[in-house]
Design an enzyme around this catalytic site. Structure first.
Site, PDB file in Angstrom:
ATOM      1  N   LYS A 229     -21.561 -20.997 -64.067  1.00  0.00           N
ATOM      2  CA  LYS A 229     -20.630 -22.091 -63.738  1.00  0.00           C
ATOM      3  C   LYS A 229     -20.085 -21.841 -62.344  1.00  0.00           C
ATOM      4  CE  LYS A 229     -16.174 -22.876 -64.325  1.00  0.00           C
ATOM      5  NZ  LYS A 229     -15.861 -23.592 -63.058  1.00  0.00           N
TER       6      LYS A 229
ATOM      7  N   GLU B 230     -13.671  -9.383 -63.007  1.00  0.00           N
ATOM      8  CA  GLU B 230     -13.410  -8.843 -61.670  1.00  0.00           C
ATOM      9  C   GLU B 230     -12.328  -9.739 -61.082  1.00  0.00           C
ATOM     10  OE1 GLU B 230     -12.830  -7.931 -58.482  1.00  0.00           O
ATOM     11  OE2 GLU B 230     -14.700  -8.631 -57.592  1.00  0.00           O
TER      12      GLU B 230
ATOM     13  N   CYS C 179     -10.851 -10.259 -52.875  1.00  0.00           N
ATOM     14  CA  CYS C 179     -10.144  -9.401 -53.832  1.00  0.00           C
ATOM     15  C   CYS C 179      -9.931  -8.013 -53.242  1.00  0.00           C
ATOM     16  CB  CYS C 179     -10.913  -9.313 -55.140  1.00  0.00           C
ATOM     17  SG  CYS C 179     -12.603  -8.753 -54.923  1.00  0.00           S
TER      18      CYS C 179
ATOM     19  N   GLU D 272      -0.516 -10.887 -55.593  1.00  0.00           N
ATOM     20  CA  GLU D 272      -1.682 -11.177 -54.767  1.00  0.00           C
ATOM     21  C   GLU D 272      -1.536 -12.578 -54.185  1.00  0.00           C
ATOM     22  OE1 GLU D 272      -5.555 -12.063 -56.501  1.00  0.00           O
ATOM     23  OE2 GLU D 272      -6.456 -10.776 -54.994  1.00  0.00           O
TER      24      GLU D 272
END
Lengths: 166, 316
Positions: free
Chosen positions: B9, B84, B119, B220
């Protein structure tokens, strides 16, 4: 058609298809807010079709040898590299990531299609027999040999098989 | 390699390169082996996660979505999920490091080429007080010199933020930094000029005198915002580095191997870099501690995670 990249479709069972309920999501260039493409919304029914296609394709893929799968995946990596020049402008326009940095990403992705197939010779079926049966092991893979050694006082046969998840 | 078929996806804000991947797969692979669908988490992602015939799910994205995947997967079946997710990665600089090298690497490690949307970006720079002023001056000079512009122009060093929704979230951190009293060292504004009237633009931004009670230190941002913090003792630096919900990567800069190793042991992160910034090495396990993830990628363990064990015991 919408935008300079046109309508882009889903890829299910080897065919490019739109969604079952005709809904679309606009894809926007984040630098200009221009709608440059659109993609179909995958519905529950589209997902079911994809799962059915995957289920139908998987047995033949698992049945060929790991060496053949290795060769196919390496071809896939080569095909990715060959089309990198097409990927870069599309990805830069769609994500906003600078085109100068994206070449490394395509190369990195293709590198993994070389890396995983390199494990093929270490992923064979393993049969380990204890020494007193006077049979020799056909091959040792990964940790299975150590496991078998620990169990060698048991008059038995231990087989560890790399087995797909489906 | 493991003999599975795959359904991908694409992310709903950037699906286009996935459509080219479909064309590449059609050249090489049998029909049905790789399928590519588009759509948001609802209905598309959720339908995949809950499908009773899908047993293995790998996801890269936010903590929030990772948690939603775990919940949905758990409601459907006992599934193997690997995640992740995000990071608030600390780059810790000791007193003996070279300020010029450290400043250049701190800017490089922010991945401004992706507007900081990585990330692995070292979005927290933890400087020892003895070299704080010198490194800050160099970092600010280099960040202000970054050429922001059209992502398709090879001369551009930074493009826009990825989507309208994410842009609003990134801007909310500029506001929270102001409210929390972080010291704005450079920018925080939209670039000026005709090229930037539309689009999701923010100049690369640096905050100094950041403390761990501020949002820009703990959360973050996934955007072009670097937070700089000051430390005095090693214990203080370790406590700051570990005081977030994340634990993806971390970095230590020192020439003293003993000091480096004591940091390495104490840092709660899946990957610790000594005297370098985050990079991926083919074959080394990449993944996070705490809310940064589950499972490891890019290594043999990842390949094996797509297989199942079966032990056969025959009595002869």
């Amino acid at each position: 058609m919408s935008g300079k990249f046109g309508d882009r479709l889903m890829y299910i069972d080897g065919q490019f298809v739109s969604g079952s309920d005709g809904q679309w999501i606009d894809s926007v260039n984040p630098g200009t807010e221009e709608v440059h493409s659109r993609v179909p919304v995958g519905t529950v029914s589209d997902v079911n079709r994809a799962v059915n296609a995957a289920e139908a394709a998987q047995p033949a893929w698992a049945a060929i040898s790991i060496w053949e799968r290795r060769d196919v995946l390496r071809k896939l990596g080569a095909a990715m590299r060959a089309r990198a020049a097409e990927v870069l402008p599309l990805e830069a326009a769609d994500t906003g990531n600078t085109i100068g940095s994206l070449g490394r990403d395509v190369e990195a992705a293709a590198n993994y299609l070389d890396f995983f197939p390199a494990w093929a010779p270490k992923s064979r079926v393993t049969v380990c027999l204890p020494p007193e049966t006077a049979c020799t092991s056909r091959s040792a893979s990964l940790t299975a040999w150590w496991l078998a050694s620990c169990l060698s006082i048991i008059r038995s046969c231990l087989q560890q098989h790399i087995w797909p998840r489906y | 390699m493991a003999g599975n078929a795959v359904i991908v996806k694409t992310p709903e804000t950037s699906p286009l390169s996935g459509t080219l991947m479909g064309e590449i797969c059609r050249e090489v692979l049998p029909p049905g082996l790789v399928n590519i669908v588009h759509g948001s988490g609802l209905p598309t992602g959720d339908a995949l996660v809950r499908h009773p015939k899908i047993w293995r799910i790998g996801f890269t994205g936010s903590v929030q979505t990772g948690l939603a995947i775990q919940r949905s997967a758990a409601e459907a079946a006992v599934k193997h999920v690997s995640l992740e997710l995000g990071g608030k990665n600390a780059m810790i600089v000791c007193a003996d490091a070279d300020p010029a090298t450290v400043a250049a690497e701190a800017v490089k490690g922010m991945n401004f080429a992706w507007a900081g949307q990585s990330c692995g970006s070292n979005s927290r720079l933890l400087l020892h007080e003895s070299l704080y002023d010198e490194v800050v001056a160099r970092v600010v000079a280099q960040v202000s010199a970054i050429r922001v512009g059209d992502a398709l122009d090879p001369a551009s060093q930074m493009g826009p933020v990825n989507s309208a929704g994410h842009y609003q979230r990134v801007l909310s951190f500029v506001e929270s930094a102001r409210q929390d009293g972080a010291k704005l060292l450079t920018d925080g504004e939209r670039p000026s000029g005709a090229d930037f009237r539309r689009g999701y633009w923010l100049q690369p931004t640096v905050y100094g005198d950041v403390t761990m009670n501020m949002h820009v230190a703990r959360e973050e941002i996934f955007g072009p915002i670097l937070s700089i913090l000051k430390w005095r003792t090693q214990e203080e630096a370790i406590a700051m580095a570990n005081a977030t919900e994340y634990g993806l990567v971390s970095g230590v800069w020192t020439h003293d191997l003993k000091v480096a190793m004591s940091f390495v042991r104490a840092l709660q992160a899946g990957f610790v870099y000594v005297n370098t910034t985050a990079r991926h090495f083919v074959g080394t396990p990449f993944g996070g501690w705490k809310n940064s993830g589950l499972g490891r990628e890019e290594c043999l363990g990842e390949l094996l995670s797509y297989t199942q064990n079966k032990v056969i015991h025959i009595f002869v």
